[in-house]
Design a protein around this motif. Structure first.
Motif, PDB file in Angstrom:
ATOM      1  N   PRO A  61      -3.904  -0.857  -4.140  1.00 21.69           N
ATOM      2  CA  PRO A  61      -4.819   0.265  -3.927  1.00 21.69           C
ATOM      3  C   PRO A  61      -4.153   1.439  -3.203  1.00 21.69           C
ATOM      4  CG  PRO A  61      -5.856  -1.805  -3.295  1.00 21.69           C
ATOM      5  CD  PRO A  61      -4.419  -2.113  -3.542  1.00 21.69           C
ATOM      6  N   PHE A 219     -10.693  -2.438  -3.456  1.00 17.12           N
ATOM      7  CA  PHE A 219      -9.919  -1.702  -2.461  1.00 17.12           C
ATOM      8  C   PHE A 219      -9.658  -2.520  -1.201  1.00 17.12           C
ATOM      9  CE2 PHE A 219     -11.979   1.387  -5.157  1.00 17.12           C
ATOM     10  CZ  PHE A 219     -10.996   2.329  -5.399  1.00 17.12           C
ATOM     11  N   SER A 220     -10.016  -3.790  -1.251  1.00 16.04           N
ATOM     12  CA  SER A 220      -9.772  -4.655  -0.090  1.00 16.04           C
ATOM     13  C   SER A 220      -8.270  -4.864   0.095  1.00 16.04           C
ATOM     14  CB  SER A 220     -10.464  -6.004  -0.279  1.00 16.04           C
ATOM     15  OG  SER A 220      -9.953  -6.673  -1.420  1.00 16.04           O
ATOM     16  N   PHE A 222      -6.250  -2.911   1.520  1.00 14.59           N
ATOM     17  CA  PHE A 222      -5.807  -1.631   0.978  1.00 14.59           C
ATOM     18  C   PHE A 222      -4.309  -1.408   1.154  1.00 14.59           C
ATOM     19  CE2 PHE A 222      -5.213   2.966   0.980  1.00 14.59           C
ATOM     20  CZ  PHE A 222      -5.931   3.340  -0.149  1.00 14.59           C
TER      21      PHE A 222
END
Length: 491
Positions: A61, A219-220, A222
């Motif tokens: 991400p 988006f974890s 990130f």
């Protein structure tokens, strides 16, 4: 200093551009909007339609930061291009700027870089276009070209057999662009502007649909692959070639001192906005792992549209938009290649045949045909994963040298008229060099080996041919070359 050393260091006076380049003129027919669309057309399409599958697996991400890093470097370089283009509105872009500022030896190497940059970029984009063309055929008619006619026989990075013979759609695309460029720059610019508007509309549709499927889990962690940010930026960076393409059109612009800076900065703002939004929308719709799959590698954005909507209609529209819009990328990039070669030929570094302008069309027909044939051969037989990083190398070197040339000319030619000036000088050009060098160091060793080997061949060619035929030798003394030209002499 030896004769070779003097020749490598001699600089082309700016007045030389006015006094000794009569008779090989291109028609001035482009305005600010057309020029800005050149920049957008050469940029949006390469990065977004193809490179997400290459960049996201590297940085996860955090690839958003990779796009921003590439944009910052390109933005810093953009204002450097804007100043130099406004004060030296000549064809050749970074090659010409280097010749005026740093000398013949540096110009030869930069010329080699930009020829590699543009030639490989056209081939890479044409290969990517082929995938979207096949996807569109599948969506519309339920069939597509067999692998034998849509894939190179050369294996990619994974070494797996492709089953292909030639990438025929890529070859056809290059030939179509060649025919349009032969007709004239103004006609090409008009077609490109229409294609760019279609492109931006299609990408806006993708952004809206991608955000409609927003999944925060994608988006974890990130920054989990933050170490890959610079590497991904290196892969992405080639897509900012459009900024250099604007400067290559200097001699075909009606009011270059004003139009070129506006077009470069306007194109940069449009490109960066769309790149970041499309990247976020793609990640919102699909997890990071998906972008490493074969499905993402070919017509990836169209696949995302189909996965999100559950219907092939929107994917078909996007594939059609990609086929049209990526045509514009190929068109403008091929244009830039021919105009840089035109400038190099005018300086005597390659055959004067590349300088011949058709009296009927006002374009360098021989130049365009030869370049197109060579590029088509690469597109037809070399897979794109061998090409992306080489384009980034050439772009980064060109951007760095342009920033250095700006600083040198500020010192050597303070009298030069500069309708546009870089703000925060000298911070901006210094940062440009620093960021570009940082991204260069992230490129793969094989890329360095290929590109340095190419530059060695270019320099050998210069020693065997260019050194003897340099136009500068026929008109200018060593003293005139090395000394600044007084402003009253430029009237």
């Amino acid at each position: 200093m030896t004769g070779l050393g003097k020749q490598l260091l001699r600089r082309k006076p700016i007045i030389f551009q006015l006094k000794h380049h009569k008779g090989e003129e291109l028609e001035r027919s482009l305005g600010t909007f057309q020029l800005m669309m050149f920049g957008v057309g050469a940029t949006i399409g390469t990065g977004i339609f193809f490179v997400l599958s290459e960049a996201i697996p590297l940085a996860g991400p955090a690839v958003i930061f990779s796009f921003l890093l590439a944009a910052v470097a390109a933005g810093l370089a953009a204002v450097c291009y804007a100043e130099l283009s406004s004060s030296i509105p000549v064809s050749g872009s970074s090659y010409s700027f280097t010749y005026h500022a740093l000398g013949e030896g540096a110009a030869v190497l930069v010329g080699g870089c930009v020829l590699l940059e543009y030639g490989v970029a056209v081939s890479a984009v044409a290969v990517g276009w082929s995938g979207y063309f096949n996807e569109l055929l599948h969506q519309l008619f339920g069939w597509q070209l067999p692998a034998e006619l849509s894939t190179s026989f050369v294996p990619g990075d994974d070494g797996a057999a492709t089953g292909g013979i030639i990438n025929l759609p890529a070859v056809v695309l290059v030939i179509l662009c060649m025919l349009l460029l032969i007709r004239g720059a103004s006609e090409s610019a008009t077609v490109n502007a229409i294609m760019v508007c279609i492109k931006l509309g299609v990408l806006s549709m993708f952004i809206v649909i991608g955000f409609s499927a927003f999944n925060a889990d994608h988006f974890s962690n990130f920054l989990g692959q933050a170490s890959g940010i610079s590497g991904a930026a290196g892969v992405i960076f080639f897509s900012f070639i459009g900024l250099d393409a604007v400067a290559t059109a200097s001699e075909e612009v009606k009011d270059p001192q004003k139009a070129i800076p506006r077009a470069i900065i306007g194109a940069l703002l449009i490109v960066t906005t769309f790149y970041v939004l499309v990247c976020i929308a793609g990640l919102a719709a699909e997890p990071v792992e998906w972008f490493a799959t074969p499905e993402a590698g070919e017509a990836g954005l169209a696949k995302i549209m189909e996965n999100v909507t559950g219907t092939p209609i929107w994917a078909t529209i996007l594939a059609a938009g990609a086929v049209i819009s990526v045509f514009s990328v190929t068109l403008v990039t091929l244009y830039g290649q021919t105009r840089i070669l035109f400038s190099i030929s005018r300086d005597g570094m390659v055959s004067k045949k590349f300088l011949a302008v058709s009296p009927k069309y006002g374009t360098p027909v021989y130049n365009t045909v030869v370049v197109s044939i060579l590029v088509a051969l690469v597109a037809g037989f070399v897979p794109s994963d061998y090409l992306w990083d080489s384009v980034s190398f050439g772009t980064l070197v060109a951007f760095s040298v342009v920033a250095i040339s700006l600083m040198v000319l500020r010192r050597r030619r303070p009298d030069l008229e500069r309708p546009f000036k870089v703000p925060l000088y000298p911070v901006v050009p210094i940062l440009t060099v620093a960021v570009c060098v940082y991204v260069l160091t992230s490129l793969r060793p094989i890329t360095w080996i290929i590109c340095v080997s190419w530059l060695a061949l270019v320099f050998v060619f210069y020693l065997l041919y260019g050194r003897k035929h340099a136009t500068l030798s026929n008109y200018t003394s060593d003293e005139e070359i090395s000394e600044p030209i007084h402003p009253e002499a430029e009237v």
